[in-house]
Design a protein around this motif. Structure first.
Motif, short mmCIF file in Angstrom:
data_model
loop_
_atom_site.label_atom_id
_atom_site.label_comp_id
_atom_site.label_asym_id
_atom_site.label_seq_id
_atom_site.Cartn_x
_atom_site.Cartn_y
_atom_site.Cartn_z
N ILE A 70 0.84 -1.21 0.00
CA ILE A 70 0.00 0.00 0.00
C ILE A 70 0.87 1.25 0.00
O ILE A 70 0.55 2.25 -0.66
CB ILE A 70 -0.93 -0.01 1.23
N GLY A 71 1.99 1.21 0.74
CA GLY A 71 2.87 2.37 0.79
C GLY A 71 3.45 2.70 -0.58
O GLY A 71 3.52 3.88 -0.96
N ILE A 72 3.86 1.67 -1.31
CA ILE A 72 4.40 1.91 -2.66
C ILE A 72 3.33 2.50 -3.57
O ILE A 72 3.57 3.46 -4.32
CB ILE A 72 4.95 0.59 -3.24
N LEU A 73 2.13 1.92 -3.53
CA LEU A 73 1.04 2.45 -4.36
C LEU A 73 0.69 3.88 -3.97
O LEU A 73 0.37 4.71 -4.83
CB LEU A 73 -0.19 1.55 -4.22
N PHE A 74 0.75 4.19 -2.68
CA PHE A 74 0.46 5.55 -2.21
C PHE A 74 1.50 6.54 -2.75
O PHE A 74 1.15 7.64 -3.20
CB PHE A 74 0.44 5.55 -0.68
N LEU A 75 2.77 6.14 -2.71
CA LEU A 75 3.82 7.02 -3.24
C LEU A 75 3.63 7.26 -4.74
O LEU A 75 3.87 8.36 -5.24
CB LEU A 75 5.20 6.41 -2.97
#
Length: 804
Positions: A70-75
């Motif tokens: 989720i963090g990668i997609l958020f970035l």
């Protein structure tokens, strides 16, 4: 320090006395010597933790597989924008924060309780014995031992008075080991008979069982069917996400000829809802809140999954003394036998009481009835109590210089079969009284068959105190279809009488464990059919627990004495009383610090709440996962734009899953825990997700056919979103059953939240949602209505096909 010997058969009024010929006691270390060792760091400084460290909790909640995804997609969304498509990132931050806060609260609760229940060994310094925390023991300390005490560091025996130590937790060997001065003693072992002292030779992390002890009392999140089931689900989802992401990005970028930014947004919109990240969070939060709730009731959960485990048990084995009855007892009467003189009997009982340094409840009652005065006989030897032997003894030099040896124990063990005295004993047993036989030994205490030929001298009749809350607790288990079995070392008839007073079903047919077959399968059948068992040895308790487990039962065992340790260790869930021996508290997963058997229903109820509610909300999360995967596949196959942006599914997830799941996960739930978590959840989630995915895609295709123009995709998305929201709300309405006022209010509030978005202009713009015309919106409602009917049919069919 009063050490409590486990209550078992009537013989457990017996004792292990200090020998009058024992050598002079060592004074132990001086205060100066202790200070020097502390300065050198020779302290037992192992941090015995009841919970994970703060760093561990933060790490476990932040650095997860799905937080990374989720963090990668958020970035990525932060780069391609707009910010409203990255709302899912803020939700993850909030969820993780909530998880950390709740687990820190649980940690604080556990740590505070652990201080209350911490082992406090007795150490002799400057000739004075005193209790100290385990962490304050220094190298060379003289640690005193009594029945039930756990050896907390390694050492060498310095004093031994018929000292017997059980090392089964370390070596697996159940037979106790007799210890003499000079013998080694290992941490993790415990005293089953006699008394003594040892000099600490290894402290801190050098102690043999240091790592075991630290691990045993650590707050854990493992060995849980619930958590392992969720991990299994997440593993499968991870495998599906990678090919779905590749397919979506290729479809949106190449087939539809979107710009890169738009293709990425659509891909993220398809991948994010596949992740049931809140399910892991809610499981941790539900467990943590369970720990906090139980902590308020003075219940120390040493292993977190124990809450879940006790909710799954279908058989609870109880030790009578300390569980159904209170520890204290009273001498009701003393009956001299065969013309024995009452005054002589009184002097013998006084001598027995005066010679015992660590009286248990039975002997304490005798001491109170026959307090020591002047002219007490000199004790010259002892035979410590053994649960296997069921009697103990002591020898004295009487006032006139005569030597005598006396035994105190179970009448049916000390007397031969058919002895007429046993008729009186049986009548007293049927009244629920505890009966001890005082007999004069015909042989020395160290003779192999010391009990043979003993002369019956008196019956000591003790009255036990029933716990006032025991009856209600047994009634609760009966209502919850949990079998209750009383397993005691006492006379079977006496145990049955006590259980009968508490109206335990089956108490009218007590079983003498000495007559149980040795064959495990046959024993399992007998134990399964019976409810009350007497004259049970420690090894038999263990065998009975194993026999029940072999027949498919989840078994919980409660106890407070060393004779319960083996069974507690082998049971699915071990429950110890806070006043119990250190050995029982060391192996139990749950410790009732308030010594109240009535706390058990709270633990069972908390476990059922956690398991039932997590299964309930898992249906919401996994339904979303199923329809998200299906929508991604349909979009790739049809080669059309993905209908949703991340902001749409964030809104839907928050209103139909995220917020309601938090309330539902913490709601009351008394439904009995059922096995096969993954299988049960997927039976509902797969058909629900398939129906939701197909219905939503149908609306989307109809909207593509209906709308034309430059902004047609926004109108198509709005119609598909309306259908998906209504279906997800129907799934929520099904999961929320049975309805209560707050559940109905919760569903209506979530529906109102979506309506506010639809009618508020700035929210329409923020979420890119605006229904165009009337035909397609009503068509979306119609498709959702058909899907709702299909959902009801599917859920009812699954419930009928796979009944609980």
């Amino acid at each position: 320090m009063t050490h409590r010997i486990p209550e078992g058969p009537p013989a457990e009024g017996a004792l292990g006395m200090a020998s009058g010929s024992a050598p002079a006691r060592s004074p132990g270390l001086s205060a100066t010597e202790v200070a020097e060792r502390v300065a050198r760091g020779e302290v037992n400084d192992i941090p015995v933790r009841s919970s994970r460290s703060t760093a561990d909790i933060v790490r476990a909640n932040v650095f997860t597989r799905f937080n990374a995804i989720i963090g990668i997609l958020f970035l990525i969304i932060l780069v391609v924008g707009p910010i409203q498509d990255g709302l899912f990132g803020f939700v993850i931050v909030a969820n993780t924060g909530i998880g950390i806060i709740q687990e820190l609260r649980a940690k604080r609760t556990l740590d505070n309780l652990a201080v209350i229940g911490e082992s406090r060994p007795t150490v002799r310094r400057d000739g004075t014995s005193a209790e100290i925390p385990t962490g304050e023991i220094v190298l060379g300390d003289l640690v005193e031992l009594a029945p039930g005490d756990k050896c907390v560091v390694d050492g060498v025996v310095a004093e031994a008075d018929s000292l017997e130590v059980d090392e089964s937790l370390l070596t697996g060997e159940a037979d106790p080991v007799v210890k003499q001065p000079g013998d080694k003693i290992m941490s993790g072992s415990f005293v089953v008979a006699g008394s003594g002292a040892f000099t600490a030779t290894k402290v801190g992390r050098e102690a043999y069982a240091a790592q075991l002890a630290e691990e045993a009392s650590r707050f854990t999140l493992v060995h849980s069917e619930l958590r392992s089931g969720i991990s299994q689900i997440l593993k499968y989802i991870t495998w599906m996400m990678v090919p779905a992401a590749i397919g979506l990005i290729v479809s949106q970028l190449v087939v539809e000829d979107h710009g890169l930014d738009e293709a990425i947004r659509r891909m993220v919109g398809g991948i994010v809802p596949m992740v049931p990240e809140g399910l892991v969070l809610l499981t941790s939060v539900a467990f943590a809140i369970g720990v906090i709730r139980l902590g308020r009731k003075q219940c120390l959960v040493q292993e977190l999954p124990a809450i879940e485990g006790l909710a799954r048990v279908d058989v609870v084995c109880l030790d009578k003394t300390g569980t159904l009855t209170e520890g204290g007892m009273d001498v009701r009467e003393v009956r001299p036998l065969q013309g024995a003189d009452s005054a002589t009997v009184g002097r013998v009982l006084t001598a027995l009481g005066a010679s015992e340094a660590h009286p248990n409840a039975s002997l304490q009652a005798i001491i109170e009835a026959y307090p020591a005065g002047d002219g007490v006989w000199e004790c010259t030897g002892t035979l410590p109590f053994s649960s296997a032997r069921k009697y103990s003894g002591a020898s004295f030099t009487e006032s006139d210089g005569t030597d005598s040896a006396w035994l105190l124990g179970a009448p049916d063990v000390l007397l031969g079969k058919g002895d007429p005295i046993l008729g009186d004993v049986d009548r007293l047993d049927r009244e629920g009284l505890r009966v001890l036989l005082l007999a004069r030994a015909a042989h020395p205490l160290d003779a192999p068959h010391v009990a043979e030929g003993a002369t019956p001298t008196a019956l000591v009749v003790l009255e036990q105190r029933l716990r006032p809350d025991a009856s209600a607790t047994l009634e609760y288990f009966a209502e919850q279809n949990v079998q209750t079995k009383v397993i005691s070392g006492d006379n079977a008839v006496s145990v049955g009488a006590v259980a009968g007073k508490l109206e335990l079903p089956g108490a009218e047919a007590p079983v003498d464990a000495r007559k149980l077959p040795e064959d495990p399968e046959e024993m399992g059948r007998r134990v399964e059919d019976g409810a009350v068992f007497g004259r049970v040895t420690p090894q038999q308790k263990r065998d009975m627990v194993g026999a029940l487990q072999a027949r498919g039962h989840n078994v919980a065992m409660t106890g407070d004495g060393v004779n319960d340790v083996l069974a507690l260790k082998d049971a699915d869930i071990g429950v110890s009383m806070g006043s119990g021996s250190e050995a029982t508290k060391a192996v139990a997963q749950i410790v009732l610090l308030n010594n109240s058997f009535a706390t058990l229903p709270s633990v069972v109820g908390e476990g059922r709440r956690v398991i039932g509610n997590i299964e309930r909300v898992a249906n919401l999360f996994l339904t979303k996962t199923v329809y998200s995967v299906l929508l991604a596949l349909l979009v790739i196959c049809w080669q059309i734009p993905y209908p949703f942006l991340p902001r749409h599914l964030t809104l839907l997830s928050t209103l139909t899953i995220g917020v309601p799941a938090f309330f539902l996960a913490l709601a009351p739930n008394k439904e009995r825990a059922k096995p096969h978590f993954v299988r049960r959840v997927m039976r509902y989630a797969i058909p629900s997700g398939v129906i939701a995915g197909i219905a939503t895609f149908t609306t989307y295709l109809l909207a593509r056919h209906h709308y034309r123009g430059e902004n047609a995709l926004d109108a198509e998305t709005s119609a598909a979103t309306l259908t998906l929201f209504l279906i997800a709300m129907w799934v929520l309405a099904i999961v929320a059953r049975p309805y209560t006022w707050w559940r109905v209010g919760l569903v209506l509030t979530m529906g109102a939240g979506f309506l506010i978005v639809l009618v508020t202009p700035w929210l329409q713009d923020f979420f890119a949602l605006k229904l165009v015309g009337t035909t397609m919106p009503w068509g979306a409602v119609g498709v959702a209505a058909v899907a709702a009917v299909l959902l009801e049919i599917a859920w009812r069919w699954v419930a009928r096909k796979f009944p609980a």
